[in-house]
Design a protein around this motif. Structure first.
Motif, PDB file in Angstrom:
ATOM      1  N   GLN A  39      69.045  66.139 -28.117  1.00  0.00           N
ATOM      2  CA  GLN A  39      70.225  66.410 -27.054  1.00  0.00           C
ATOM      3  C   GLN A  39      69.503  66.981 -25.736  1.00  0.00           C
ATOM      4  O   GLN A  39      68.893  67.847 -25.617  1.00  0.00           O
ATOM      5  CB  GLN A  39      71.006  67.548 -27.453  1.00  0.00           C
ATOM      6  N   TYR A  40      69.976  66.288 -24.616  1.00  0.00           N
ATOM      7  CA  TYR A  40      69.276  66.399 -23.364  1.00  0.00           C
ATOM      8  C   TYR A  40      70.554  66.679 -22.545  1.00  0.00           C
ATOM      9  O   TYR A  40      71.558  66.003 -22.713  1.00  0.00           O
ATOM     10  CB  TYR A  40      68.463  65.484 -22.798  1.00  0.00           C
ATOM     11  N   GLU A  70      64.730  54.614 -22.868  1.00  0.00           N
ATOM     12  CA  GLU A  70      65.799  53.738 -23.623  1.00  0.00           C
ATOM     13  C   GLU A  70      67.028  54.139 -23.124  1.00  0.00           C
ATOM     14  O   GLU A  70      67.917  53.153 -22.798  1.00  0.00           O
ATOM     15  CB  GLU A  70      65.714  53.687 -24.889  1.00  0.00           C
ATOM     16  N   ALA A  71      67.449  55.332 -23.118  1.00  0.00           N
ATOM     17  CA  ALA A  71      68.703  55.648 -22.566  1.00  0.00           C
ATOM     18  C   ALA A  71      69.220  55.189 -21.338  1.00  0.00           C
ATOM     19  O   ALA A  71      70.584  54.816 -21.046  1.00  0.00           O
ATOM     20  CB  ALA A  71      69.149  57.237 -22.687  1.00  0.00           C
ATOM     21  N   ASN A  76      76.105  53.073 -20.910  1.00  0.00           N
ATOM     22  CA  ASN A  76      76.930  53.741 -21.894  1.00  0.00           C
ATOM     23  C   ASN A  76      76.409  54.827 -22.661  1.00  0.00           C
ATOM     24  O   ASN A  76      76.999  55.603 -23.281  1.00  0.00           O
ATOM     25  CB  ASN A  76      77.106  52.633 -23.137  1.00  0.00           C
ATOM     26  N   ASN A  77      74.992  55.069 -22.494  1.00  0.00           N
ATOM     27  CA  ASN A  77      74.365  56.209 -23.022  1.00  0.00           C
ATOM     28  C   ASN A  77      74.213  57.444 -22.003  1.00  0.00           C
ATOM     29  O   ASN A  77      73.776  58.441 -22.377  1.00  0.00           O
ATOM     30  CB  ASN A  77      72.886  55.820 -23.616  1.00  0.00           C
ATOM     31  N   ILE A 147      72.929  63.592 -22.993  1.00  0.00           N
ATOM     32  CA  ILE A 147      72.510  62.370 -23.833  1.00  0.00           C
ATOM     33  C   ILE A 147      71.983  63.004 -25.220  1.00  0.00           C
ATOM     34  O   ILE A 147      71.308  63.837 -25.460  1.00  0.00           O
ATOM     35  CB  ILE A 147      71.242  61.579 -23.133  1.00  0.00           C
ATOM     36  N   TYR A 148      72.540  62.118 -26.174  1.00  0.00           N
ATOM     37  CA  TYR A 148      72.471  62.300 -27.745  1.00  0.00           C
ATOM     38  C   TYR A 148      71.494  61.142 -28.356  1.00  0.00           C
ATOM     39  O   TYR A 148      71.757  60.053 -27.878  1.00  0.00           O
ATOM     40  CB  TYR A 148      73.478  62.388 -28.468  1.00  0.00           C
ATOM     41  N   GLN A 149      70.386  61.447 -29.098  1.00  0.00           N
ATOM     42  CA  GLN A 149      69.773  60.092 -29.338  1.00  0.00           C
ATOM     43  C   GLN A 149      68.939  60.520 -30.810  1.00  0.00           C
ATOM     44  O   GLN A 149      68.222  61.874 -30.958  1.00  0.00           O
ATOM     45  CB  GLN A 149      68.489  59.881 -28.198  1.00  0.00           C
TER      46      GLN A 149
END
Length: 261
Positions: A39-40, A70-71, A76-77, A147-149
């Motif tokens: 998470q950022y 990638e985000a 949408n991300n 951002i969650y990844q």
């Protein structure tokens, strides 16, 4: 006597078998629910408008590729505020997040109504918003995004500085005393460091701008309740007046928090 011994042995075998089955069941639940993610968060709070904004902010990176690579390819991300343009740019301190905006206006909210004793919920009230301070909207509110990844491997949350994605750049890393020591978890360690931030914008001389970033790497699983472990770090700085250049920003990373199997 022999019958008693047989009964005791049977009970012992049943207990051992039940323990093995229970352990296998827990291991299966662990494997079925295990997940690792990042998470950022970026937050900017200003009391007055900023004009012609360019920021270079520290990025989470594993040394080869940015966490956001990638985000940023998918809007949408990235739930960024309207008017913010976000890209990754190469600087003298490595790859950083570049935010540009023609203008970033402040945001103020009305105060929240406290829940009175005996009430399960507070009274219904619309939260007023404004770009200026007033008696009706006295609370400054930050703008930003999260951002969650998902990660593609189990994170080494005990030693992320050497093995995982963390903020770059980092200078003068030093281990410090834990702010909230936990005798039950000897894995927890705290480090402080210095990073860099570039800011260029025009504003009034008396304006203050708070910029903060946080990053977290987590392992989670469910065995009759969620559990997990994590590392997290935070960077923050307060700037006054117009800006045009690099500034040092203080950071801290806490590692080894949570439960380990």
């Amino acid at each position: 006597m022999n019958n008693l011994i047989k009964i005791i042995l049977i009970f012992a075998i049943l207990i051992i078998a039940a323990s093995v089955l229970w352990a296998n069941h827990q291991n299966q639940m662990y494997e079925d629910t295990f997940q690792s993610e990042y998470q950022y968060d970026v937050s900017i709070e200003t009391l007055q408008s900023l004009h012609n904004v360019t920021l270079y902010l520290p990025l989470p990176s594993d040394g080869n590729e940015s966490f956001l690579s990638e985000a940023l390819k998918s809007e949408n991300n990235l739930n960024k505020p309207i008017g913010w343009n976000c890209t990754i740019t190469e600087t003298k301190h490595g790859k950083m997040l570049q935010i540009t905006a023609h203008e970033i206006d402040p945001e103020f909210h009305s105060t929240q109504v406290p829940i009175e004793e005996g009430q399960s919920e507070g009274p219904n009230r619309t939260i007023n918003e404004s770009t200026e301070y007033s008696e009706d909207t006295p609370v400054p509110y930050p703008e930003g995004f999260s951002i969650y990844q998902n990660a593609d491997h189990e994170l080494n949350t005990k030693n992320p500085l050497e093995n995982e994605t963390t903020f770059i750049p980092k200078y003068n890393i030093k281990k410090v005393t834990n702010q909230f020591p936990n005798e039950d978890n000897e894995n927890v360690k705290t480090y402080q460091y210095e990073s860099r931030l570039y800011a260029k914008y025009n504003t009034t001389p008396e304006n203050t701008v708070d910029i903060s970033m946080s990053f977290m790497g987590m392992n989670n699983w469910w065995i009759y309740g969620w559990s997990g472990n994590q590392y997290h770090e935070h960077l923050s700085i307060t700037l006054e007046g117009s800006q045009d250049g690099w500034a040092p920003i203080e950071g801290e990373i806490v590692t080894g928090e949570g439960n380990y199997r």
